[in-house]
Design an enzyme around this catalytic site. Structure first.
Site, PDB file in Angstrom:
ATOM      1  N   HIS A 245       0.825  -1.211   0.000  1.00  0.00           N
ATOM      2  CA  HIS A 245       0.000   0.000   0.000  1.00  0.00           C
ATOM      3  C   HIS A 245       0.855   1.255   0.000  1.00  0.00           C
ATOM      4  CE1 HIS A 245      -3.592   2.384   0.707  1.00  0.00           C
ATOM      5  NE2 HIS A 245      -2.935   3.032   1.671  1.00  0.00           N
ATOM      6  N   ARG A 248       2.434   2.463  -3.272  1.00  0.00           N
ATOM      7  CA  ARG A 248       1.577   3.112  -4.253  1.00  0.00           C
ATOM      8  C   ARG A 248       1.742   4.639  -4.241  1.00  0.00           C
ATOM      9  NH1 ARG A 248      -4.299   0.053  -4.620  1.00  0.00           N
ATOM     10  NH2 ARG A 248      -3.637  -1.377  -6.289  1.00  0.00           N
ATOM     11  N   ARG A 355      -8.402 -18.367 -16.436  1.00  0.00           N
ATOM     12  CA  ARG A 355      -7.522 -17.603 -17.332  1.00  0.00           C
ATOM     13  C   ARG A 355      -6.246 -18.384 -17.638  1.00  0.00           C
ATOM     14  NH1 ARG A 355      -7.772 -11.251 -15.350  1.00  0.00           N
ATOM     15  NH2 ARG A 355      -9.841 -10.809 -16.253  1.00  0.00           N
ATOM     16  N   ASN A 356      -5.737 -19.060 -16.625  1.00  0.00           N
ATOM     17  CA  ASN A 356      -4.542 -19.878 -16.822  1.00  0.00           C
ATOM     18  C   ASN A 356      -4.843 -21.016 -17.804  1.00  0.00           C
ATOM     19  OD1 ASN A 356      -1.714 -20.299 -15.811  1.00  0.00           O
ATOM     20  ND2 ASN A 356      -2.558 -22.305 -15.279  1.00  0.00           N
ATOM     21  N   ARG A 359      -5.262 -19.651 -21.338  1.00  0.00           N
ATOM     22  CA  ARG A 359      -3.994 -19.214 -21.911  1.00  0.00           C
ATOM     23  C   ARG A 359      -3.209 -20.385 -22.499  1.00  0.00           C
ATOM     24  NH1 ARG A 359      -1.873 -16.986 -17.588  1.00  0.00           N
ATOM     25  NH2 ARG A 359      -2.739 -14.933 -18.091  1.00  0.00           N
ATOM     26  N   ARG A 401       7.110 -19.731 -10.884  1.00  0.00           N
ATOM     27  CA  ARG A 401       6.658 -19.922 -12.257  1.00  0.00           C
ATOM     28  C   ARG A 401       7.405 -21.099 -12.852  1.00  0.00           C
ATOM     29  NH1 ARG A 401       7.514 -14.024 -14.667  1.00  0.00           N
ATOM     30  NH2 ARG A 401       9.349 -14.228 -13.364  1.00  0.00           N
ATOM     31  N   LEU A 415       1.870 -15.018  -8.888  1.00  0.00           N
ATOM     32  CA  LEU A 415       1.004 -14.776  -7.733  1.00  0.00           C
ATOM     33  C   LEU A 415      -0.426 -15.251  -7.957  1.00  0.00           C
ATOM     34  CD1 LEU A 415       2.168 -11.205  -6.654  1.00  0.00           C
ATOM     35  CD2 LEU A 415       2.636 -13.371  -5.516  1.00  0.00           C
TER      36      LEU A 415
END
Length: 449
Positions: A245, A248, A355-356, A359, A401, A415
């Site tokens: 935080h 940012r 999504r993985n 892909r 990864r 992540l």
């Protein structure tokens, strides 16, 4: 008291064996005390009467007087048999002597006084001693009689059954002690396994911690350790969230400076590169904040919702994304499936997995949900290249990864699956991945209802 658990084990097994030995050893003594008693007065008087008649008429020793007594004398309707024994222990009036009478003669040698003894089906009594012509004689009597006996005398007569029951009883007592100790140890084992699987809120039950032995002390120490671990992990997650935080603020200033530079016509290749990296840093910070939020679960309340309802937007977006890439997604989720959930966290977890799958899939993606009595099972499959089996357990770790079949072409930070795993753990569920045959990846989730 030191070594309380040792004392429990020692006393438990010692008392168990002692109790069995005492019960088995006391049975013959109880039988003896029950069956053996002073001779009844009327029977003693009867023996004395017979002895007096023999003393008054010694010729009766050579006659069948004692046999005639048996034929003509009944006691309460029961035939009486008399035995005349000399000082050498020889029975003078018959050659047929029961085993009970012989045993009784040995008993009287030890007692040194007239007694009666109840055998299984006869009562033997005596002896009455008298002297005739310088010779000592003894008279014994026997009556057929079945006397009521306590039920536990049955075990004395059936030694094999008694031994078997003693073994069973000792086994039950030892099993009770083992259960008393094993129940607490099993509670400790379950809590340790739950803590190892990531359930930091799990504690040993109160009944175990309140024990006054080493197991209770161990349970208390375990709970203290679990409290410390939970506090440390939560503090770590809060620190990561706070740091993300705070990052940012300078990032926002950097992006503002870049926007002003572009406005003044100072856009160059270098400023474009800085803008790109700032955008990537913004996405990374957003992912870190999401991971921290999901693990702490501070912004959501668990509610009972239909699975299809809570995932409707995610599934619509996944269908659109798959269609844009020329791939097909098959959805099999029953409208009746409901579970208690954190809607945002669960939606984000399924979104990351879909999504993985989109892909890396070649053409087909499949999401299926079913429910059992206490669980909801969700499976997401694709027909992509899969993952090296050695890396299957590591893909849910933050910043990991795989370098094998699924390359690092996405530009992510590892992540997404970590957020998914954190969301499933927040639901007290489980997640695992496995390769399909001949190729592809299957991710399986089970969530409590």
């Amino acid at each position: 008291m030191p070594n309380r658990l040792f004392i429990k084990l020692l006393l438990g097994f010692w008392l168990c064996s002692s109790l069995i030995i005492a019960l088995v050893g006391l049975l013959p003594l109880l039988q003896q005390n029950h069956d053996r008693a002073p001779i009844p007065p009327h029977l003693e008087k009867m023996l004395a009467t017979v002895a007096l008649r023999i003393q008054e008429n010694p010729t009766l020793l050579k006659s069948d007087f004692l046999r005639r007594w048996e034929r003509h004398r009944d006691i309460e309707g029961k035939p009486l048999r008399l035995y005349l024994v000399n000082s050498q222990g020889q029975v003078l009036n018959t050659n047929r002597i029961s085993r009970g009478v012989r045993s009784f003669m040995l008993m009287t040698d030890e007692e040194k006084q007239p007694i009666s003894h109840q055998f299984k089906d006869e009562l033997v009594f005596g002896p009455h001693q008298f002297t005739l012509e310088g010779e000592t004689y003894f008279i014994y009597g026997r009556l057929p009689d079945i006397h009521p006996r306590p039920w536990f005398f049955f075990f004395i007569e059936n030694k094999l059954l008694t031994l078997s029951l003693a073994i069973v009883l000792s086994g039950l007592l030892c099993a009770l002690l083992a259960w008393h100790l094993g129940k607490a140890l099993n509670s400790l084992k379950k809590s340790a396994n739950a803590l190892a699987e990531g359930d930091l809120s799990n504690r040993v039950d109160r009944a175990t911690t309140q024990r006054n032995d080493e197991i209770g002390q161990l349970a208390t120490a375990f709970n203290s350790m679990a409290d410390s671990i939970e506090a440390m992990v939560n503090n770590q997650q809060r620190l990561m969230g706070d740091i993300s935080h705070e990052l940012r603020t300078p990032l926002t200033r950097l992006q503002l400076s870049l926007a002003l530079a572009r406005k003044k016509g100072q856009q160059t290749t270098e400023t474009d590169r800085i803008a790109y990296e700032a955008e990537q840093l913004e996405k990374l910070i957003a992912e870190l904040l999401e991971l921290s939020r999901v693990k702490l679960s501070t912004n959501e309340t668990k509610v009972k919702l239909g699975l299809a309802e809570s995932l409707s937007q995610v599934l619509d977006d996944a269908e659109f994304e798959a269609e844009q890439q020329g791939k097909k997604i098959t959805i099999e989720i029953d409208e009746d499936i409901e579970l208690a959930q954190f809607p945002k966290s669960l939606s984000r977890a399924i979104e990351n997995l879909l999504r993985n799958a989109i892909r890396y899939a070649q053409s087909d993606i499949h999401i299926h949900a079913a429910q059992s009595e206490n669980q909801v099972h969700i499976t997401i499959e694709d027909d992509g290249p899969g993952i090296d089996p050695a890396e299957l357990d590591a893909i849910f770790k933050p910043f990991y990864r795989p370098d094998s079949a699924r390359q690092r072409e996405s530009g992510g930070w590892g992540l997404g699956l970590a957020i998914t795993e954190a969301a499933i753990s927040a639901h007290k569920g489980k997640i695992k991945a496995e390769n399909r045959v001949p190729h592809g990846l299957r991710v399986y989730m089970s969530l409590p209802r």
